[in-house]
Design a protein around this motif. Structure first.
Motif, short mmCIF file in Angstrom:
data_model
loop_
_atom_site.label_atom_id
_atom_site.label_comp_id
_atom_site.label_asym_id
_atom_site.label_seq_id
_atom_site.Cartn_x
_atom_site.Cartn_y
_atom_site.Cartn_z
N ASN B 74 0.82 -1.37 -0.09
CA ASN B 74 -0.48 -0.43 0.13
C ASN B 74 1.04 0.86 0.03
O ASN B 74 1.91 1.43 0.93
N ASN B 75 0.80 2.02 -0.89
CA ASN B 75 2.01 3.08 -1.08
C ASN B 75 0.77 4.26 -0.77
O ASN B 75 1.01 5.32 -1.67
N ALA B 76 0.47 4.74 -0.37
CA ALA B 76 -0.40 5.41 0.42
C ALA B 76 -0.85 5.47 1.58
O ALA B 76 -1.54 4.46 2.68
N ARG B 77 -1.19 6.92 2.50
CA ARG B 77 -1.43 6.61 4.14
C ARG B 77 -1.56 7.78 4.58
O ARG B 77 -1.60 9.06 4.04
N THR B 78 -3.16 7.99 4.84
CA THR B 78 -3.83 9.08 5.81
C THR B 78 -3.57 9.50 7.25
O THR B 78 -4.19 8.18 7.43
N ILE B 79 -3.35 10.45 7.15
CA ILE B 79 -2.72 9.94 8.74
C ILE B 79 -3.41 11.43 9.43
O ILE B 79 -3.59 13.03 9.61
N THR B 80 -3.78 10.93 10.70
CA THR B 80 -5.07 12.59 11.29
C THR B 80 -4.68 12.34 12.70
O THR B 80 -3.79 12.24 12.91
N ASN B 81 -5.74 13.18 13.51
CA ASN B 81 -4.87 13.31 14.92
C ASN B 81 -3.76 14.69 14.79
O ASN B 81 -3.25 14.65 15.30
N LEU B 82 -3.97 15.36 13.84
CA LEU B 82 -2.77 16.06 13.53
C LEU B 82 -3.13 17.62 13.95
O LEU B 82 -4.58 17.96 14.19
N GLN B 83 -2.07 18.45 14.58
CA GLN B 83 -3.08 19.18 14.43
C GLN B 83 -2.78 20.76 14.10
O GLN B 83 -2.23 20.98 13.17
N ALA B 84 -4.19 21.57 13.38
CA ALA B 84 -4.18 22.02 13.11
C ALA B 84 -3.50 23.20 13.10
O ALA B 84 -2.95 23.67 14.17
#
Lengths: 201, 273
Positions: B74-84
């Protein structure tokens, strides 16, 4: 003394008679007053078309009915090599409605370790599609004489009559067939003329 | 609403892998607070590829936040819960089965802002109301979830082509799919990506199974049921095992296969093989 006693009991007896009459009067109201009269009815009838079934015949027969319901069974006559069975039955949905089914004894012979499965669908009013099969390591069974494969329970919808029969045309969702444990089609006949007419009074 | 793209320069690592990274940053102005950055990069084609690692932090060249490992191809990843409104710096490495890891790719920076993440509750094949989708089948699935947007894209893997997608409302969409005849059997993750790039992925949502038309006569009928029943309760090493009846391809013929079969009993194939 005696006449005096009789005089005292007369009003009591009269009161008891009046009370009895009141009770009887209340419980014997006519139909128009909502009484519980038993109204006689005529049972739903089913008349099969087939005369004497021949070996290999699969046909419909009613083994019981009431004023409000009728049970119609699928029987198989003198046939061996029964492992998988399927067919479509059409019924007059304007007079009776399909309610449920009960597996017959045919596939249950010998209490097979893997219980036979029946897949019954009523995809639209007037159509029942049935498949039933045994499972390995069970082997094919035979119908000796007449054996019940499945029984359908129908309930009354309205007065009238209509045919209950296998769909022997080419447009059915499933072929009317009996297949043995080797995958070969067994020579069974589903008609025409293996159904009957249901009459709902 | 704009989408920013930056392309990582391609690097060749010690494993020989070629890595190019594309960064998508999701913009502000959407309802629900969550901050995401979606990364994609050129796939590594080496046969011993084991996966990728995403290194990131809030200072250039300093990847102090916990490394994210992406196992497999898998060559994609969404990274969540970052700080705006915080700038993050990302780089990717590839690693192989022997544990060799490539040098870091070039670095990209992103300042994530709020977006609305879709969610997936489940999906069904509309024809059978089941979770099973047939190899070699043309089917329509319905996906149930939240925050779907018009123009959302559905993914089920490279061997399942997704055709037209209709958004019924923000909680329902339908998609026509074509499953390859050689599609890998078994559970599939389903992915929905909104036009703004926010993505939801749910594992084991649909299951690719063999066609229930076991004898390939274009009908799913008694003959197929008979084949399945004759192979009942067998495993692949037994002589009575019939591979065609093992609809879910798990090496045995049993209740799951019967469940799949019954979903299709009485149907005709839309496309006859």
């Amino acid at each position: 003394m005696i006449p005096k006693r009789q005089n005292r009991r007369l009003p009591e007896r009269a009161a008891a008679v009046v009370a009895l009459l009141l009770v009887l009067g209340l419980s014997c109201k006519g139909k128009g007053s909502g009484g519980n009269d038993v109204i006689p009815c005529t049972s739903i009838s089913y008349t099969g078309s087939i005369g004497t079934p021949a070996p290999g015949d699969v046909y419909l027969l009613s083994l019981g009915s009431s004023c409000d319901s009728v049970d119609i069974s699928v029987l198989v006559t003198n046939l061996s090599g029964i492992f998988t069975v399927g067919f479509e039955v059409d019924y007059p949905s304007s007079v009776i409605g399909y309610q449920s089914f009960t597996a017959g004894s045919l596939l249950q012979q010998g209490s097979p370790p893997i219980a036979p499965q029946f897949f019954v669908t009523n995809p639209s009013p007037g159509v029942i599609i049935v498949s039933g099969t045994l499972f390995r390591p069970d082997t094919s069974v035979s119908a000796t004489g007449n054996a019940i494969f499945i029984t359908f329970h129908f309930v009354r919808v309205a007065s009238g009559s209509g045919a209950v029969d296998f769909n022997t045309g080419s447009g059915g969702s499933i072929n009317n067939q009996v297949i043995d444990e080797n995958g070969a089609v067994v020579a069974a006949s589903f008609g025409p003329g293996h159904g009957g007419v249901v009459q709902v009074p | 609403m704009t989408t920013h793209r930056g392309v990582f320069r391609t690097v060749v690592g010690s494993t020989g892998c070629l890595i190019g990274l594309i960064l998508l940053v999701w913009p502000t102005g959407i309802l629900q607070a969550d901050t995401v950055v979606s990364l994609t990069w050129d796939a590594n084609s080496e046969p011993d590829l084991a996966g990728y690692r995403i290194h990131y932090g809030t200072s250039p060249g300093s990847y102090t936040l916990p490394t994210i490992t992406v196992v497999g191809q898998n060559n994609a990843r969404t990274i969540t819960n970052l700080q705006a409104n915080t700038t993050y710096y990302f780089a990717v490495t590839a690693y192989d089965l022997a544990g060799n890891e490539s040098p870091l790719s070039n670095e990209v920076a992103a300042q994530p802002t709020s977006t609305t993440l879709p969610t997936i509750v489940g999906a069904l094949d509309l024809g059978t109301q089941s979770i099973y989708i047939l190899q070699s089948g043309n089917q329509t699935i319905q996906v149930v979830g939240t925050n779907f947007q018009s123009g959302a894209v559905v993914g089920l893997g490279t061997d399942v082509s997704v055709g037209s997608i209709s958004l019924l409302d923000s909680n329902h969409l339908t998609a026509s799919i074509i499953v390859s005849g050689s599609a890998i059997l078994g559970p599939r993750s389903l992915r929905v990506t909104n036009p703004d790039g926010a993505t939801a992925s749910r594992p084991n949502t649909l299951t690719v199974v063999k066609t229930a038309d076991v004898n390939r006569d274009c009908r799913i009928d008694l003959f197929d049921l008979n084949v399945l029943a004759r192979a009942w309760n067998t495993i692949s090493s037994e002589s009575a095992y019939i591979a065609g009846a093992d609809l879910d391809g798990d090496g045995d013929v049993g209740g799951l296969d019967l469940g799949v079969f019954v979903s299709y009993l009485g149907q005709r194939l839309a496309v006859c093989p």
